[in-house]
Motif scaffolding. Structure first.
Motif, PDB file in Angstrom:
ATOM      1  N   ASN A  43       0.838  -1.195   0.000  1.00 13.86           N
ATOM      2  CA  ASN A  43       0.000   0.000   0.000  1.00 13.86           C
ATOM      3  C   ASN A  43       0.878   1.251   0.000  1.00 13.86           C
ATOM      4  OD1 ASN A  43      -2.382  -1.549   0.147  1.00 13.86           O
ATOM      5  ND2 ASN A  43      -2.224  -1.672   2.367  1.00 13.86           N
ATOM      6  N   TYR A  44       0.400   2.279  -0.682  1.00 14.60           N
ATOM      7  CA  TYR A  44       1.141   3.533  -0.745  1.00 14.60           C
ATOM      8  C   TYR A  44       0.160   4.691  -0.686  1.00 14.60           C
ATOM      9  CZ  TYR A  44      -0.370   3.842  -5.631  1.00 14.60           C
ATOM     10  OH  TYR A  44      -1.138   3.924  -6.770  1.00 14.60           O
ATOM     11  N   SER A  45       0.687   5.848  -0.349  1.00 12.35           N
ATOM     12  CA  SER A  45      -0.106   7.077  -0.295  1.00 12.35           C
ATOM     13  C   SER A  45       0.650   8.182  -1.019  1.00 12.35           C
ATOM     14  CB  SER A  45      -0.381   7.491   1.158  1.00 12.35           C
ATOM     15  OG  SER A  45       0.835   7.723   1.848  1.00 12.35           O
ATOM     16  N   MET A  46      -0.100   9.163  -1.519  1.00 13.44           N
ATOM     17  CA  MET A  46       0.500  10.279  -2.233  1.00 13.44           C
ATOM     18  C   MET A  46       0.965  11.340  -1.236  1.00 13.44           C
ATOM     19  SD  MET A  46       0.420   9.315  -5.323  1.00 13.44           S
ATOM     20  CE  MET A  46       1.077  10.839  -5.995  1.00 13.44           C
ATOM     21  N   GLU A  47       2.166  11.831  -1.458  1.00 15.75           N
ATOM     22  CA  GLU A  47       2.753  12.855  -0.602  1.00 15.75           C
ATOM     23  C   GLU A  47       3.243  13.996  -1.495  1.00 15.75           C
ATOM     24  OE1 GLU A  47       4.094  14.287   3.259  1.00 15.75           O
ATOM     25  OE2 GLU A  47       2.776  12.642   2.636  1.00 15.75           O
ATOM     26  N   THR A  48       2.842  15.228  -1.191  1.00 13.56           N
ATOM     27  CA  THR A  48       3.223  16.367  -2.017  1.00 13.56           C
ATOM     28  C   THR A  48       3.769  17.485  -1.145  1.00 13.56           C
ATOM     29  OG1 THR A  48       0.984  17.291  -1.917  1.00 13.56           O
ATOM     30  CG2 THR A  48       1.509  15.870  -3.786  1.00 13.56           C
ATOM     31  N   SER A  49       4.694  18.243  -1.716  1.00 13.72           N
ATOM     32  CA  SER A  49       5.215  19.447  -1.078  1.00 13.72           C
ATOM     33  C   SER A  49       4.673  20.662  -1.811  1.00 13.72           C
ATOM     34  CB  SER A  49       6.743  19.444  -1.094  1.00 13.72           C
ATOM     35  OG  SER A  49       7.227  19.427  -2.429  1.00 13.72           O
ATOM     36  N   ASP A  50       4.944  21.842  -1.264  1.00 13.00           N
ATOM     37  CA  ASP A  50       4.447  23.072  -1.890  1.00 13.00           C
ATOM     38  C   ASP A  50       5.029  23.251  -3.285  1.00 13.00           C
ATOM     39  OD1 ASP A  50       3.000  23.600   0.378  1.00 13.00           O
ATOM     40  OD2 ASP A  50       4.520  24.899   1.272  1.00 13.00           O
ATOM     41  N   ALA A  51       6.318  22.982  -3.444  1.00  5.84           N
ATOM     42  CA  ALA A  51       6.947  23.134  -4.755  1.00  5.84           C
ATOM     43  C   ALA A  51       6.360  22.155  -5.772  1.00  5.84           C
ATOM     44  CB  ALA A  51       8.457  22.924  -4.636  1.00  5.84           C
ATOM     45  N   GLU A  52       6.059  20.940  -5.320  1.00  4.75           N
ATOM     46  CA  GLU A  52       5.481  19.961  -6.232  1.00  4.75           C
ATOM     47  C   GLU A  52       4.065  20.344  -6.634  1.00  4.75           C
ATOM     48  OE1 GLU A  52       7.604  15.724  -5.187  1.00  4.75           O
ATOM     49  OE2 GLU A  52       6.047  16.457  -3.847  1.00  4.75           O
ATOM     50  N   ARG A  53       3.312  20.927  -5.725  1.00  9.37           N
ATOM     51  CA  ARG A  53       1.954  21.367  -6.072  1.00  9.37           C
ATOM     52  C   ARG A  53       2.001  22.424  -7.175  1.00  9.37           C
ATOM     53  NH1 ARG A  53       1.524  21.436  -0.286  1.00  9.37           N
ATOM     54  NH2 ARG A  53       0.392  19.611   0.479  1.00  9.37           N
ATOM     55  N   ILE A  54       2.944  23.352  -7.067  1.00  8.77           N
ATOM     56  CA  ILE A  54       3.085  24.379  -8.104  1.00  8.77           C
ATOM     57  C   ILE A  54       3.483  23.746  -9.430  1.00  8.77           C
ATOM     58  CG2 ILE A  54       4.376  26.433  -8.784  1.00  8.77           C
ATOM     59  CD1 ILE A  54       4.636  27.119  -5.827  1.00  8.77           C
ATOM     60  N   GLY A  55       4.432  22.797  -9.377  1.00  6.00           N
ATOM     61  CA  GLY A  55       4.866  22.142 -10.604  1.00  6.00           C
ATOM     62  C   GLY A  55       3.761  21.346 -11.270  1.00  6.00           C
ATOM     63  N   VAL A  56       3.005  20.599 -10.482  1.00  3.58           N
ATOM     64  CA  VAL A  56       1.913  19.805 -11.043  1.00  3.58           C
ATOM     65  C   VAL A  56       0.833  20.718 -11.627  1.00  3.58           C
ATOM     66  CG1 VAL A  56       0.048  18.207 -10.454  1.00  3.58           C
ATOM     67  CG2 VAL A  56       2.335  17.841  -9.535  1.00  3.58           C
ATOM     68  N   ASP A  57       0.587  21.852 -10.964  1.00  2.97           N
ATOM     69  CA  ASP A  57      -0.408  22.791 -11.488  1.00  2.97           C
ATOM     70  C   ASP A  57       0.041  23.368 -12.822  1.00  2.97           C
ATOM     71  OD1 ASP A  57      -2.854  24.543 -11.023  1.00  2.97           O
ATOM     72  OD2 ASP A  57      -1.297  26.061 -11.232  1.00  2.97           O
ATOM     73  N   GLN A  58       1.327  23.662 -12.958  1.00  3.92           N
ATOM     74  CA  GLN A  58       1.825  24.189 -14.229  1.00  3.92           C
ATOM     75  C   GLN A  58       1.772  23.132 -15.326  1.00  3.92           C
ATOM     76  OE1 GLN A  58       2.632  27.349 -14.913  1.00  3.92           O
ATOM     77  NE2 GLN A  58       2.010  27.871 -12.833  1.00  3.92           N
ATOM     78  N   VAL A  59       2.081  21.889 -14.977  1.00  3.66           N
ATOM     79  CA  VAL A  59       2.009  20.807 -15.970  1.00  3.66           C
ATOM     80  C   VAL A  59       0.578  20.604 -16.436  1.00  3.66           C
ATOM     81  CG1 VAL A  59       2.312  18.320 -16.297  1.00  3.66           C
ATOM     82  CG2 VAL A  59       4.079  19.642 -15.166  1.00  3.66           C
ATOM     83  N   ALA A  60      -0.385  20.727 -15.512  1.00  4.06           N
ATOM     84  CA  ALA A  60      -1.797  20.543 -15.872  1.00  4.06           C
ATOM     85  C   ALA A  60      -2.283  21.640 -16.804  1.00  4.06           C
ATOM     86  CB  ALA A  60      -2.658  20.515 -14.612  1.00  4.06           C
ATOM     87  N   LYS A  61      -1.643  22.814 -16.774  1.00  2.89           N
ATOM     88  CA  LYS A  61      -2.069  23.924 -17.614  1.00  2.89           C
ATOM     89  C   LYS A  61      -1.460  23.869 -19.009  1.00  2.89           C
ATOM     90  CE  LYS A  61      -2.838  27.151 -13.810  1.00  2.89           C
ATOM     91  NZ  LYS A  61      -2.423  28.426 -13.182  1.00  2.89           N
ATOM     92  N   ILE A  62      -0.442  23.030 -19.220  1.00  7.26           N
ATOM     93  CA  ILE A  62       0.200  22.948 -20.527  1.00  7.26           C
ATOM     94  C   ILE A  62      -0.690  22.175 -21.483  1.00  7.26           C
ATOM     95  CG2 ILE A  62       2.190  22.079 -21.789  1.00  7.26           C
ATOM     96  CD1 ILE A  62       3.864  22.545 -19.334  1.00  7.26           C
ATOM     97  N   LEU A  63      -0.951  22.739 -22.641  1.00  4.95           N
ATOM     98  CA  LEU A  63      -1.813  22.114 -23.638  1.00  4.95           C
ATOM     99  C   LEU A  63      -0.993  21.230 -24.558  1.00  4.95           C
ATOM    100  CD1 LEU A  63      -3.998  25.207 -24.552  1.00  4.95           C
ATOM    101  CD2 LEU A  63      -4.452  23.433 -22.880  1.00  4.95           C
ATOM    102  N   PRO A  64      -1.629  20.331 -25.326  1.00  2.00           N
ATOM    103  CA  PRO A  64      -0.885  19.490 -26.265  1.00  2.00           C
ATOM    104  C   PRO A  64      -0.086  20.289 -27.286  1.00  2.00           C
ATOM    105  CG  PRO A  64      -3.099  18.629 -25.951  1.00  2.00           C
ATOM    106  CD  PRO A  64      -3.045  19.950 -25.241  1.00  2.00           C
ATOM    107  N   SER A  65      -0.524  21.525 -27.606  1.00  2.00           N
ATOM    108  CA  SER A  65       0.204  22.346 -28.567  1.00  2.00           C
ATOM    109  C   SER A  65       1.487  22.911 -27.984  1.00  2.00           C
ATOM    110  CB  SER A  65      -0.685  23.486 -29.058  1.00  2.00           C
ATOM    111  OG  SER A  65      -1.092  24.301 -27.965  1.00  2.00           O
ATOM    112  N   GLY A  66       1.663  22.798 -26.651  1.00  2.00           N
ATOM    113  CA  GLY A  66       2.851  23.328 -26.011  1.00  2.00           C
ATOM    114  C   GLY A  66       2.670  24.729 -25.471  1.00  2.00           C
ATOM    115  N   ARG A  67       1.581  25.387 -25.797  1.00  2.00           N
ATOM    116  CA  ARG A  67       1.322  26.730 -25.313  1.00  2.00           C
ATOM    117  C   ARG A  67       0.396  26.681 -24.101  1.00  2.00           C
ATOM    118  NH1 ARG A  67      -0.722  29.213 -30.874  1.00  2.00           N
ATOM    119  NH2 ARG A  67      -1.659  27.137 -30.914  1.00  2.00           N
ATOM    120  N   ALA A  68       0.610  27.616 -23.205  1.00  2.00           N
ATOM    121  CA  ALA A  68      -0.183  27.637 -21.973  1.00  2.00           C
ATOM    122  C   ALA A  68      -0.472  29.067 -21.567  1.00  2.00           C
ATOM    123  CB  ALA A  68       0.549  26.900 -20.859  1.00  2.00           C
TER     124      ALA A  68
END
Length: 317
Positions: A168-193
């Motif tokens: 069993n495992y659980s997800m662990e995130t830091s503040d820097a990772e939250r910002i990074g994941v949010d930026q990755v989620a905003k990137i579109l397939p065209s590469g523009r965000a």
């Protein structure tokens, strides 16, 4: 020694595994790049890499990862051991508390190739973890397509066997990772965000979330209606959860809520009006500067004296 996988068993080590989003981003990016460079119609490529992390008591954190060099040989996957040693030394220079705690791969199930690699990683960690990512999209699956395995030694019929068991495992995130994941989620397939495309992507994600929420609420409503009609037995545990969910909802008919909502709404409109007024005044000021400069030059040549006065009046405004 016989090596096999037993999905019916669960880990008995008592360790707590904390998986960071950076690992998932690295593994998925590794698989995506290899698949994009593979010929069309080719089977999914085999992705291999090492997991970096640290252990504090009974807690193990999987914080980072890097790709491995390997070649397909007669005996299976042959891992480049000197490359692993070099990469580990480089990461230890930047992250002295992180060591190789396991490795990752892709696939729907473990094969002999995976087991051969696991034996090689055991030279760097006596009990490495195995993170298996299923690259096949399954829309019916609600959890992450990730499985974490540990190895245990069991004696079956007098024969020692190394068995892979799920942990069993659980997800662990830091503040820097939250910002990074949010930026990755905003990137579109065209590469523009940025601009309208980013707004469209954000609204699309909100629409999907609201649509899923409505679907879940519809299921709950149908179940409660069936219980009220007596067509299904009364599920006490589920009804307690529904009651707790309804009790946690805010009272939207509360006068205080309406007052606070209207106050916030009016503040937002005032902010937008102030921003528009400021932008208009900035445009008028820029226009006055240009007119003043143009008529000042014309006045020096003896033309447009009246225009200079008009420009001065606009500039003063």
């Amino acid at each position: 020694m016989v090596v096999r996988v037993d999905n019916s068993r669960s880990s008995s080590s008592g360790l707590e595994f904390k998986l960071h989003p950076l690992v998932l981003i690295n593994v998925s990016d590794h698989h995506t790049r290899l698949k994009a460079n593979s010929p069309e119609g080719a089977p999914p490529p085999l992705v291999l890499g090492c997991l970096l992390g640290s252990q504090d008591g009974r807690s193990v954190e999987l914080a980072n990862s890097f790709e491995m060099k390997w070649e397909q040989g007669e005996a299976g996957c042959e891992v480049d051991a000197p490359f692993l040693v070099k990469k580990q030394e480089q990461y230890k220079t930047v992250f002295p508390k992180q060591d190789i705690v396991g490795w990752y791969c892709t696939g729907r199930q473990l094969t002999e190739q995976h087991l051969a690699v696991h034996r090689k990683i055991s030279e760097f960690n006596e009990s490495p973890l195995l993170l298996l990512l299923d690259p096949v999209i399954d829309h019916s699956r609600k959890d992450l397509p990730i499985d974490v395995y540990e190895t245990e030694l069991h004696v079956v019929d007098g024969v020692p066997q190394t068995i892979f068991v799920k942990a069993n495992y659980s997800m662990e995130t830091s503040d820097a990772e939250r910002i990074g994941v949010d930026q990755v989620a905003k990137i579109l397939p065209s590469g523009r965000a940025s601009g309208s495309e980013q707004l469209t992507a954000h609204l699309t994600s909100l629409h999907s979330a609201i649509k899923m929420l409505v679907a879940k609420l519809s299921i709950i409503q149908q179940e409660v209606a069936a219980v009220a009609d007596g067509s299904v037995p009364f599920p006490h545990a589920m009804m307690r959860q529904v009651n707790s969910l309804v009790a946690s909802l805010p009272a939207l008919d509360n006068p205080q809520f309406k007052t606070d909502y209207l106050t916030e709404f009016n503040d937002t409109l005032a902010t937008l009006l102030l921003a528009g007024t400021t932008q208009s005044l900035a445009g008028l000021a820029e226009l006055g500067d240009r007119l003043g400069l143009a008529y000042e030059k014309a006045g020096r040549r003896g033309r447009g004296g009246g225009g200079g006065m008009m420009a001065a009046s606009l500039y003063g405004m």
